[in-house]
Design a protein around this motif. Structure first.
Motif: not given
Length: 152
Positions: A33-40, A52-62, A72-81
């Motif tokens: 309701f107040w401020g930015a939404n939580h997102k990935v 020749g190498v590209t990486c993608h990182v997904s991270q949770a954002r508070t 805010a401190e973002d959670p320690s949740q992410f994925s790497l490819a």
């Protein structure tokens, strides 16, 4: 606080040698309701020393009010490819371990870091992602490998 001040030059050096990420996109995970939404969010970066190498990182954002102002401190949740996206050219001297990406996930000393390793026996680049506080160690991690092969 003197310990933190002593680490500042190291953090600056790491950020200068790391790749810069581009945001691919974000998905809202919780409406606030107040401020930015939580997102990935998904970000892409090229290995700065191995074309020749590209990486993608997904991270949770508070979100919320703190997230809106970067407090805010973002959670320690992410994925790497990481994948081969072109011809791979290895430099003559590739360090055994090298930070290729680093991003702060809190206002004080928490970060997501990606380290490249070379597995010579299997001719494979190994990318290890860790979410860490510089003082507390590295609890969360993810791995992605890229075999070095001819392109197409």
């Amino acid at each position: 606080m003197k310990i933190h001040a002593a680490l500042a030059p190291l953090l600056l050096l790491a950020s200068l040698t790391s790749a810069q990420a581009e945001t691919v996109g974000c998905v809202t995970t919780a409406w606030k309701f107040w401020g930015a939404n939580h997102k990935v969010c998904v970000e892409a970066f090229a290995d700065p020393k191995v074309p020749g190498v590209t990486c993608h990182v997904s991270q949770a954002r508070t979100g919320g009010v703190k997230g809106t102002f970067g407090l805010a401190e973002d959670p320690s949740q992410f994925s790497l490819a990481c994948r081969q996206t072109g011809p791979i050219t290895l430099p003559a001297k590739l360090p055994e371990n090298e930070t290729v990406f680093s991003e702060d996930t809190s206002i004080l000393f928490k970060e997501t870091r990606v380290v490249r390793m070379w597995d010579a026996k299997h001719s494979t680049l190994v990318y290890l992602g860790i979410s860490r506080k510089l003082i507390d160690g590295a609890p969360a991690n993810s791995i992605s490998t890229v075999p070095v092969m001819p392109w197409r």
